[in-house]
Structures are given as C-alpha cells and as structure tokens.
Design a protein around this motif. Structure first.
Motif, PDB file in Angstrom:
ATOM      1  N   GLY A  57      -5.995   4.988  -7.815  1.00  0.00           N
ATOM      2  CA  GLY A  57      -4.949   5.398  -8.736  1.00  0.00           C
ATOM      3  C   GLY A  57      -3.596   4.824  -8.363  1.00  0.00           C
ATOM      4  N   TYR A  58      -3.257   4.910  -7.097  1.00  0.00           N
ATOM      5  CA  TYR A  58      -1.978   4.350  -6.640  1.00  0.00           C
ATOM      6  C   TYR A  58      -1.904   2.849  -6.928  1.00  0.00           C
ATOM      7  N   LEU A  59      -2.988   2.134  -6.667  1.00  0.00           N
ATOM      8  CA  LEU A  59      -2.980   0.689  -6.888  1.00  0.00           C
ATOM      9  C   LEU A  59      -2.701   0.345  -8.345  1.00  0.00           C
ATOM     10  N   GLY A  60      -3.232   1.134  -9.253  1.00  0.00           N
ATOM     11  CA  GLY A  60      -3.006   0.879 -10.662  1.00  0.00           C
ATOM     12  C   GLY A  60      -1.623   1.260 -11.140  1.00  0.00           C
ATOM     13  N   LEU A  61      -0.966   2.158 -10.433  1.00  0.00           N
ATOM     14  CA  LEU A  61       0.340   2.643 -10.876  1.00  0.00           C
ATOM     15  C   LEU A  61       1.507   1.915 -10.223  1.00  0.00           C
ATOM     16  N   LEU A  62       1.295   1.371  -9.046  1.00  0.00           N
ATOM     17  CA  LEU A  62       2.391   0.725  -8.328  1.00  0.00           C
ATOM     18  C   LEU A  62       2.644  -0.711  -8.787  1.00  0.00           C
ATOM     19  N   THR A  63       1.870  -1.204  -9.734  1.00  0.00           N
ATOM     20  CA  THR A  63       2.160  -2.522 -10.306  1.00  0.00           C
ATOM     21  C   THR A  63       3.349  -2.477 -11.251  1.00  0.00           C
ATOM     22  N   THR A  64       3.751  -1.282 -11.679  1.00  0.00           N
ATOM     23  CA  THR A  64       4.793  -1.046 -12.699  1.00  0.00           C
ATOM     24  C   THR A  64       4.422  -1.700 -14.025  1.00  0.00           C
ATOM     25  N   ASP A  65       3.145  -1.899 -14.260  1.00  0.00           N
ATOM     26  CA  ASP A  65       2.660  -2.518 -15.491  1.00  0.00           C
ATOM     27  C   ASP A  65       2.121  -1.422 -16.420  1.00  0.00           C
ATOM     28  N   PHE A  66       2.549  -1.434 -17.676  1.00  0.00           N
ATOM     29  CA  PHE A  66       2.171  -0.381 -18.620  1.00  0.00           C
ATOM     30  C   PHE A  66       0.662  -0.324 -18.828  1.00  0.00           C
ATOM     31  N   ASP A  67       0.029  -1.468 -19.052  1.00  0.00           N
ATOM     32  CA  ASP A  67      -1.415  -1.482 -19.296  1.00  0.00           C
ATOM     33  C   ASP A  67      -2.190  -0.955 -18.092  1.00  0.00           C
ATOM     34  N   ASP A  68      -1.751  -1.307 -16.896  1.00  0.00           N
ATOM     35  CA  ASP A  68      -2.399  -0.790 -15.691  1.00  0.00           C
ATOM     36  C   ASP A  68      -2.258   0.731 -15.616  1.00  0.00           C
ATOM     37  N   ALA A  69      -1.098   1.225 -16.009  1.00  0.00           N
ATOM     38  CA  ALA A  69      -0.868   2.671 -15.974  1.00  0.00           C
ATOM     39  C   ALA A  69      -1.768   3.391 -16.972  1.00  0.00           C
ATOM     40  N   VAL A  70      -1.937   2.831 -18.155  1.00  0.00           N
ATOM     41  CA  VAL A  70      -2.812   3.436 -19.166  1.00  0.00           C
ATOM     42  C   VAL A  70      -4.248   3.504 -18.652  1.00  0.00           C
ATOM     43  N   ALA A  71      -4.736   2.395 -18.086  1.00  0.00           N
ATOM     44  CA  ALA A  71      -6.098   2.362 -17.558  1.00  0.00           C
ATOM     45  C   ALA A  71      -6.266   3.356 -16.410  1.00  0.00           C
ATOM     46  N   THR A  72      -5.241   3.479 -15.581  1.00  0.00           N
ATOM     47  CA  THR A  72      -5.316   4.394 -14.444  1.00  0.00           C
ATOM     48  C   THR A  72      -5.346   5.844 -14.913  1.00  0.00           C
ATOM     49  N   ARG A  73      -4.539   6.170 -15.916  1.00  0.00           N
ATOM     50  CA  ARG A  73      -4.568   7.538 -16.448  1.00  0.00           C
ATOM     51  C   ARG A  73      -5.958   7.884 -16.971  1.00  0.00           C
ATOM     52  N   VAL A  95      -0.909  11.503  -7.098  1.00  0.00           N
ATOM     53  CA  VAL A  95      -1.261  10.382  -7.974  1.00  0.00           C
ATOM     54  C   VAL A  95      -1.289  10.838  -9.428  1.00  0.00           C
ATOM     55  N   GLY A  96      -1.681  12.078  -9.686  1.00  0.00           N
ATOM     56  CA  GLY A  96      -1.634  12.597 -11.050  1.00  0.00           C
ATOM     57  C   GLY A  96      -0.209  12.731 -11.555  1.00  0.00           C
ATOM     58  N   THR A  97       0.672  13.174 -10.681  1.00  0.00           N
ATOM     59  CA  THR A  97       2.092  13.298 -11.048  1.00  0.00           C
ATOM     60  C   THR A  97       2.698  11.928 -11.331  1.00  0.00           C
ATOM     61  N   LEU A  98       2.342  10.956 -10.511  1.00  0.00           N
ATOM     62  CA  LEU A  98       2.833   9.595 -10.727  1.00  0.00           C
ATOM     63  C   LEU A  98       2.280   9.032 -12.033  1.00  0.00           C
ATOM     64  N   ALA A  99       1.013   9.303 -12.314  1.00  0.00           N
ATOM     65  CA  ALA A  99       0.410   8.824 -13.559  1.00  0.00           C
ATOM     66  C   ALA A  99       1.093   9.423 -14.778  1.00  0.00           C
ATOM     67  N   ALA A 100       1.631  10.630 -14.637  1.00  0.00           N
ATOM     68  CA  ALA A 100       2.347  11.275 -15.735  1.00  0.00           C
ATOM     69  C   ALA A 100       3.765  10.738 -15.904  1.00  0.00           C
ATOM     70  N   ALA A 125       2.994   4.736   2.902  1.00  0.00           N
ATOM     71  CA  ALA A 125       3.136   3.475   2.175  1.00  0.00           C
ATOM     72  C   ALA A 125       3.457   3.706   0.710  1.00  0.00           C
ATOM     73  N   VAL A 126       2.764   4.640   0.085  1.00  0.00           N
ATOM     74  CA  VAL A 126       3.003   4.900  -1.339  1.00  0.00           C
ATOM     75  C   VAL A 126       4.356   5.566  -1.541  1.00  0.00           C
ATOM     76  N   GLY A 127       4.669   6.538  -0.701  1.00  0.00           N
ATOM     77  CA  GLY A 127       5.984   7.174  -0.813  1.00  0.00           C
ATOM     78  C   GLY A 127       7.114   6.185  -0.635  1.00  0.00           C
ATOM     79  N   HIS A 128       6.937   5.262   0.291  1.00  0.00           N
ATOM     80  CA  HIS A 128       7.936   4.215   0.549  1.00  0.00           C
ATOM     81  C   HIS A 128       8.137   3.351  -0.695  1.00  0.00           C
ATOM     82  N   GLN A 129       7.045   2.994  -1.364  1.00  0.00           N
ATOM     83  CA  GLN A 129       7.163   2.190  -2.578  1.00  0.00           C
ATOM     84  C   GLN A 129       7.821   2.970  -3.701  1.00  0.00           C
ATOM     85  N   ILE A 130       7.521   4.242  -3.800  1.00  0.00           N
ATOM     86  CA  ILE A 130       8.180   5.071  -4.819  1.00  0.00           C
ATOM     87  C   ILE A 130       9.680   5.136  -4.562  1.00  0.00           C
TER      88      ILE A 130
END
Length: 468
Positions: A57-73, A95-100, A125-130
């Motif tokens: 989930g994190y991998l799909g959301l940290l790209t900042t790409d809309f399509d990746d976010a839709v697929a991850t949700r 990861v659910g909160t980030l997906a939202a 690592a994920v918190g750092h990227q956020i």
C-alpha cells in the motif's frame, strides 16, 4: 508468527514470506526498484501478511501518482485482515489513512508507532517521506532523531537511519550537523543514496556547489545508476552546474538523464525535469521544445487533483511550452474542485493555500504580468513549504518572486528579497547576479559592476567562500 530483521514480531505465515519482506524493506531503504518484486514475492507466499500488505500500500501511495493511488485504494479495500499484532494494526491504519488522502493523519499514526517501536524501519522510512511530501522540516528531523538512540552502529540499516536523520537536519537548518551525519552514513554504507542526497542538499543550501560537484563526482558509481533515486541526484548535479554558470552541462544532464531516452515518465522524475527547465525560463533562456516534450506526460499525471506540488510543476511545463490553454484548464479545474469540502484530504488545504496561487503566479509570469506574480507569491512566501518538497525544490518559487519583483520595477521589495538571499547564502553567484541587476536598476552602475565581478569570482571558485 516470526521476527523480522529488526527484532520485531510479525504474523507472517511462513519464513519465506518474512524473508522476502525483510529484503523488500532493505531495497526500500536503498531506493532500489527491486522493492516491488520482493514485496510481490512476500505476498505470493502469504497474501494475508499484514506488513507485506501495508508495504504494498505504501509503495502505491508514495509515488504521488493519482492512478497508483486509485489502484492502491482498491487493493486495500479488498484486504480482510485476520488477527494482527498491535504494530501491524497501526500500519494498516496508517496506510488506510494515507489512502484516504490524509497525509498528516498518517504521519501522526506512524509517529506514535515509532515511539512504541523505534526500530520499525518501515514506519521510519514512510513517515520520513510523508514529512517530505508535506514540507514538515521539524518532523523530518525529530521523527528520526526520536528513534536514533534505539539503533546501534552495528545494525545493518543504521547507516540508512543516519542518512534520513541527516536530511532532516539539513531541512531544519542544522547544516554542520547534517554534513557530519550524512558523511558518516555514506562512509558506513557507500550505497546509501539518501545519505548522499542529504550531503548534497547541505552543500546546496550553503552555496558550496563546487564541493557538491566534487562530492558527487567522487561517488558517481554509488548514486548515478541502479536506484529510482538516481534521476533526482542528477537533478542536484544540474543545479550545481547552473550555479557554476555551466548551463551547457546542465542541459546535457537534462537530455541524458532527466528526460532522456530512458525517462520513465513517473511524477517524481517529471518534477525534476520541469524544475530544472524552469530555472532556464527565469534566466531568460527559454526551452520551449524541451518543455513541450513534457506536456503529454504531465497531462496524464496531473489530470486529477491529487498533489498540489505536482500541479505546480505541470504548470511550469505548460507555461514553458506556451500551452497556456492547458495551464488555465488545470487552474480552473482546481478552483472547481475546491468548492466541495473534503474533510481530511490534505491536498485540499495544500491546493487552496499554496498550490493554486503558485500555479496562477507561474501563468502570470509566462504572460509577463509581473505585478500579478508579486501579488500572488509575496503573501504566501512564509508558508510555501506546506505544499511539500525540499528547500532546494521550493527555491524555484522564491526565484520566481525575485525575478518578478525586478521585472515589475518593485525595487524596494526586490532589494529586500535579494538582501535576504545574500545574507543567508553569500557564496551564491545567482544571488550576486541579482544584486548586480538590482543595483543597475537603481542607477548604481559601480555597485552593479562590483556585484557582477563577485558573482563571476564565486562561479570560478565553486562558491566555497564568499569573495570579500
């Protein structure tokens, strides 16, 4: 049940799943593309493995790409966890909160998790990227600093944690400490591209571009290939080249790496490409053909409102290519999007407070409406960080304001803006060139000549020390 490489309990179904997960975290910390394959392998072994699900989930959301976010949700919505450990539950919640769309909420969950489990490398690592995506310099520093004493120098990933800490120190303005920690990280692990990146940022912020070039040259094999972060470090090299007055070298880097024959078209690389070309635009050296080559990719990536920082760079490309129709359409779409309140969606506040006025200012700059640029950017200059990125990346916005103030004849304001820059970074040739331009506009030719000579001397010296 098992124990991961950092001593934390997990509910992996079998040792093979956990082994692939551990490898995936290692690849993530080194910004290597193999993280995707290892993540998939972990899930193939155990599709219900909570930590592997969270990682995917994190991998799909940290790209900042809309399509990746839709697929991850969609992926996360289908996942039905069984009995999970508290740490795993926290990751699934994050990861659910980030997906939202709630970057800040996800960051807080991971910060609380780090307090309980400071050796959770994925949370760090994920918190750092956020924190990076939200421009939170204090948290970039303190999230890692709060966990650092729980790591031992003999730990496999201690250098990676140091590299993150070095970047946080740099963004928070602790340049001496950042350089020391970043260099230590790289000495311990020469493939720590984030640690290399932290040192490079430190040199950028201090105007030490000559040292930055030497540092990157000496470690070329460590950072220039083999990761999905090499393009960004090449972007930093391009910034150094521009500061040194070597625009030809900067464009060679652009054509070879930033948007060369093997360009991926992902948002993070398009950001670097547009940002480098925009600096040429500001310098009166437009690059319409190169900008035009970015337009189609940005139309795909910025079609939907997802991350305001991306929107601004899409508009840079549109304006640089002369496609004001696309820039105007993006702005109109974001204005309409803001009419509907979306509680908890971080990007809405980012867009309203920073993204939209920056986009409008970029369009005004392209149209030569420099008074409008100043009116749009000057009121928000104190909180541009809220739409993400680093100081080095956001400098494109501040330079746009400086250029607009000069071109609009707003000389008292230009004097103040240039003075701010000179006193923070007296080694920067760009700052002295702006001082020369300002002095000339004020009718002080002697001062203009002196400032111009100082800029030239610093360019030759690599900005190591201010010229008296």
């Amino acid at each position: 049940m098992g124990v991961d490489q950092h001593g934390l309990r997990t509910t992996a179904a079998n040792p093979a799943a956990l082994d692939h997960y551990d490898r995936a975290v290692d690849e993530l910390l080194h910004f290597r593309a193999e993280v995707v394959a290892e993540s998939d392998a972990a899930l193939a072994e155990d599709p219900t493995f909570p930590m592997a699900v969270a990682l995917r989930g994190y991998l799909g959301l940290l790209t900042t790409d809309f399509d990746d976010a839709v697929a991850t949700r969609a992926y996360l919505a289908e996942y039905e966890p069984g009995e999970v450990l508290p740490r795993e539950q926290a990751h699934l919640k994050a990861v659910g909160t980030l997906a939202a769309g709630d970057y800040h909420g996800a960051g807080r969950i991971l910060a609380d998790l780090t307090i309980e489990y400071p050796r959770d490398a994925l949370a760090l690592a994920v918190g750092h990227q956020i924190d990076f995506f939200t421009g939170n310099a204090t948290s970039l520093r303190d999230r890692i600093g709060a966990a650092l004493t729980s790591w031992h120098p003999d730990d496999r990933h201690y250098p990676n944690v140091l590299g993150m800490y070095a970047f946080g120190l740099e963004e928070a303005g602790h340049y001496d400490r950042s350089e020391d920690i970043g260099r230590e990280a790289v000495e311990r692990n020469h493939r720590d591209v984030w640690g290399i990146h932290a040192v490079v940022h430190t040199y950028e912020m201090q105007g030490r571009f000559g040292e930055g070039i030497s540092y990157l040259d000496a470690r070329l094999d460590d950072w220039s290939t083999g990761t999905f972060f090499n393009v960004h470090n090449w972007w930093h090299y391009g910034l150094y080249a521009i500061e040194a007055g070597d625009r030809k070298r900067a464009l060679e880097i652009y054509d070879t790496v930033l948007h060369g024959p093997f360009a991926s078209g992902v948002a993070l690389e398009l950001l670097d490409a547009a940002a480098l070309l925009w600096r040429f635009e500001l310098a009166g050296d437009p690059q319409p053909e190169r900008f035009t080559a970015l337009v189609d990719s940005w139309q795909q990536r910025a079609a939907e409102p997802h991350y305001a920082f991306n929107d601004a760079h899409a508009v840079m490309a549109y304006v640089g290519a002369g496609r004001f129709d696309l820039a105007d359409a993006l702005i109109a779409d974001r204005v309409e999007w803001l009419r509907t309140d979306r509680p908890g969606v971080t990007n809405q506040a980012m867009t309203a407070r920073v993204g939209l006025p920056v986009c409008q200012a970029l369009v005004a700059f392209g149209r030569g409406e420099y008074e409008a640029v100043v009116d749009l950017l000057y009121p928000i200059r104190g909180y541009v960080n809220e739409f993400g990125g680093s100081h080095a990346q956001r400098d494109a916005v501040y330079k746009t304001l400086v250029e607009a103030a000069l071109r609009a004849g707003r000389l008292p304001l230009a004097r103040a803006l240039v003075s701010e820059r000179l006193n923070v970074r007296p080694c920067s040739p760009y700052n002295w060139l702006k001082q020369a331009e300002l002095a000339r506009a004020l009718g002080d030719e002697a001062a203009a000549v002196v400032a111009g000579e100082r800029a030239a001397a610093l360019a030759r010296a690599g900005g190591s020390v201010p010229v008296p």
